[in-house]
Design a protein around this motif. Structure first.
Motif, mmCIF file in Angstrom:
data_model
loop_
_atom_site.group_PDB
_atom_site.id
_atom_site.type_symbol
_atom_site.label_atom_id
_atom_site.label_comp_id
_atom_site.label_asym_id
_atom_site.label_seq_id
_atom_site.Cartn_x
_atom_site.Cartn_y
_atom_site.Cartn_z
ATOM 1 N N ASN A 84 94.278 107.403 89.862
ATOM 2 C CA ASN A 84 95.054 106.208 90.234
ATOM 3 C C ASN A 84 94.090 105.201 90.338
ATOM 4 O O ASN A 84 94.339 104.097 90.534
ATOM 5 N N ARG A 85 92.701 105.612 90.597
ATOM 6 C CA ARG A 85 91.765 104.608 90.871
ATOM 7 C C ARG A 85 90.971 104.243 89.432
ATOM 8 O O ARG A 85 89.873 103.678 89.574
ATOM 9 N N GLY A 86 91.634 104.504 88.505
ATOM 10 C CA GLY A 86 91.113 104.204 87.423
ATOM 11 C C GLY A 86 89.809 105.039 86.468
ATOM 12 O O GLY A 86 89.012 104.369 85.756
ATOM 13 N N ILE A 87 89.387 106.209 87.216
ATOM 14 C CA ILE A 87 88.344 106.567 86.630
ATOM 15 C C ILE A 87 88.317 106.923 85.068
ATOM 16 O O ILE A 87 87.583 106.811 84.271
ATOM 17 N N VAL A 88 89.574 106.983 84.529
ATOM 18 C CA VAL A 88 89.717 107.210 83.105
ATOM 19 C C VAL A 88 90.491 105.936 82.614
ATOM 20 O O VAL A 88 90.084 105.379 81.658
ATOM 21 N N GLY A 89 91.546 105.625 83.149
ATOM 22 C CA GLY A 89 92.252 104.292 82.712
ATOM 23 C C GLY A 89 91.508 103.166 82.462
ATOM 24 O O GLY A 89 91.994 102.360 81.599
ATOM 25 N N TYR A 90 90.935 102.834 83.638
ATOM 26 C CA TYR A 90 90.179 101.223 83.297
ATOM 27 C C TYR A 90 88.957 101.223 82.204
ATOM 28 O O TYR A 90 88.426 100.457 82.286
ATOM 29 N N ILE A 91 88.617 102.411 81.613
ATOM 30 C CA ILE A 91 87.718 102.351 80.531
ATOM 31 C C ILE A 91 88.721 101.764 79.336
ATOM 32 O O ILE A 91 88.039 101.036 78.446
ATOM 33 N N HIS A 92 89.967 102.046 79.358
ATOM 34 C CA HIS A 92 90.659 101.620 78.133
ATOM 35 C C HIS A 92 91.697 100.592 78.358
ATOM 36 O O HIS A 92 92.420 100.207 77.446
#
Length: 558
Positions: A84-92
């Motif tokens: 939820n802190r974007g360790i994967v999501g905020y790359i994309h």
């Protein structure tokens, strides 16, 4: 502990690669995440390792094979806290408060903090990062929309963790020997066969799997890439089963299994002739993650050793008052900071190669692969060494599972195996030399960076130049030798290259980092190149408080 606040070097590094607005936002986020990693996630990691390891629930009460993996509630909370802190999501995708997409530097900073608490859980994160990359870059729109929004979820929809299934029993690192078969049925394929070492099995939502289509050629060129959901639309298992979970030495948080496909629905990703090529790109991403996990374990081992040395008394003194202990801790600090800087230094090129591949040269692609191979191998070995040093600093206590030190050693050991052993990485270096003459680009880079250093640092530069001469002599001598002879020496070539690269990074940090970073560089050069074996100056002792950040925090003249 708050792992972010304990580590001013991380802030020093990030300021070099994040612009002011991004860094201001990231500093607050990483401070919160560093606190979480040093408290709740760390406590959960102890429970998972000792009592709450994943378990295979093979059958339901009616005897049906459901092949489910049970994980404890603390582990589930760590999943939510991390993704939820974007360790994967905020790359994309965009970071809402910034209105802009994140990057790998920020993600790897999160991974670095996470690995200090739970290196085992960073493995599923790594696999999810690789899955997101492959889907975004190569899947057609229908497959992308089916899976990617779930894989990059930051809490707004159901999360699908990812996995990458390569290894088969008969092949191991020889992926070209893979036999899992893909049979086309309309718009989907059916997979048949076994993956022998499948990490994140049962806890992933979708796995990226290499399989050989019917009629495909032998070897790696016949492998295609498929997205395989773990469950079907009705929630039942997707025609697959878990034979057993692996009983591993360490990283017990991640379930690794033998998975058998029995006609599992699979969706082709990209060009069917380039599956192996796609997976090798993802492998480079995972190798960077491996290096990040290594420097994270190194940092935690150093912290544990340092804190124990300040708390434990012997023979009327604190351990930290003894010169030998001060030398050990100072050299650990120097090596860990230099290798952290080195790992983050490759990320701008790495991100360009991964996300803007059409805009980079063949030389840049080769250099990216080279630096990743060098640092993956070096940091993995150092993670084991640091864990050993932390145990020795604790004495008998370091060998007791009540302390974190045994787990650090057990978890570190896998990092030399995952994503390519030292032998495999040595062969990768040799392949790059033979195909792209990457050693010429490398030596040119080292000379350029040395020439840019202050003129008054002649003695420091000369140490590195002597090492560069050794490399050039070695390459000249090997050029006329047989392939067999070259393979025999390729690990030695890689070891020399990584010392040269890290020496340059240490000196570049010293230019902008002030007195403390100059001392760090001098310690690194002496240890790396064996100069002044009898250290009459006793640099670690004279500057011990500064090196332990007791006098001042790291400066940054940026």
């Amino acid at each position: 502990m708050n792992f972010f606040r304990e580590d001013p070097n991380l802030a020093f590094v990030l300021r070099q690669y994040l612009d002011e607005d991004f860094y201001t936002w990231a500093e607050k986020e990483l401070d919160e995440f560093g606190q979480l990693c040093g408290t709740d996630i760390d406590r959960r990691a102890v429970h998972t390792d000792r009592e709450g390891q994943p378990r295979l629930i093979k059958y339901d009460k009616l005897g049906n094979d459901i092949s489910e993996i049970w994980v404890n509630e603390g582990y589930r909370q760590t999943v939510a806290d991390t993704y939820n802190r974007g360790i994967v999501g905020y790359i994309h995708k965009e970071i809402p408060t910034l209105g802009r997409r994140g990057n790998y530097v920020y993600s790897y900073a999160q991974g670095y903090l996470l690995s200090q608490a739970e290196a085992g859980f960073y493995c599923p994160v790594t696999l999810t990062m690789a899955t997101a990359y492959l889907l975004e870059q190569y899947a057609d729109e229908a497959v992308k929309q089916k899976f990617l929004p779930h894989v990059i979820s930051t809490g707004e929809r159901e999360l699908y963790e990812g996995a990458t299934f390569l290894t088969e029993r008969q092949g191991g690192s020889d992926v070209g020997a893979n036999e899992v078969k893909a049979v086309q049925q309309g718009d989907v394929y059916k997979l048949y066969g076994e993956k022998y070492f499948a990490s994140n099995a049962g806890t992933c939502g979708v796995a990226m799997v290499l399989a050989r289509r019917e009629g495909g050629p032998d070897g790696s060129k016949g492998l295609s890439l498929f997205a395989v959901p773990w469950r079907k639309e009705d929630g039942s298992v997707n025609h697959l089963q878990i034979r057993r979970l692996k009983d591993k030495l360490g990283v017990r948080a991640v379930p690794s299994a033998e998975v058998v496909f029995e006609g599992a629905d699979a969706y082709l990703v990209g060009d069917p002739s380039k599956g192996f090529y796609y997976m090798m790109e993802a492998l480079n991403l995972s190798r960077v993650c491996n290096a990040v996990a290594s420097i994270g374990i190194m940092r935690r081992a150093f912290l544990e050793a340092k804190n124990y040395a300040y708390q434990r008394s012997a023979f009327g003194k604190q351990l930290a008052d003894f010169p030998m202990v001060q030398e050990t801790l100072a050299n650990m600090a120097a090596t860990q900071e230099v290798e952290t800087s080195a790992v983050f230094s490759i990320m701008p090129l790495f991100e360009r190669v991964m996300m803007q591949r059409q805009q980079v040269s063949e030389e840049e692609i080769a250099m990216n692969r080279l630096l990743i191979a060098l640092l993956k191998a070096e940091t993995a070995e150092q993670a084991i060494h640091f864990s050993h040093e932390a145990i020795e600093m604790h004495g008998g206590n370091g060998y007791i599972e009540d302390f974190v030190t045994p787990r650090l050693l057990r978890d570190a050991q896998v990092l030399t195996v995952w994503e390519g052993t030292a032998n495999i990485l040595g062969l990768e270096v040799l392949r790059l030399i033979r195909k792209y003459r990457v050693h010429e680009s490398f030596t040119a880079y080292i000379r350029k960076e040395l020439n840019a250093l202050p003129k008054e640092w002649k003695e420091r530069k000369e140490i590195v130049l002597q090492g560069l001469s050794q490399l050039e002599e070695m390459m000249t001598g090997l050029a006329t030798q047989t392939y067999e002879v070259q393979t025999y020496h390729c690990k030695k070539v890689a070891g020399l290259m990584v010392k040269l690269y890290e020496s340059v990074i240490a000196l570049k940090d010293a230019v902008i980092g002030g007195k403390r970073k100059e001392i760090i560089a001098d310690l690194y050069l002496r240890k790396a190149w064996g100069h002044e074996v009898i250290d009459l100056e006793m640099l670690p002792v004279r500057h011990f408080d500064l090196l332990m950040n007791k006098e001042a925090k790291v400066e940054a003249r940026l």
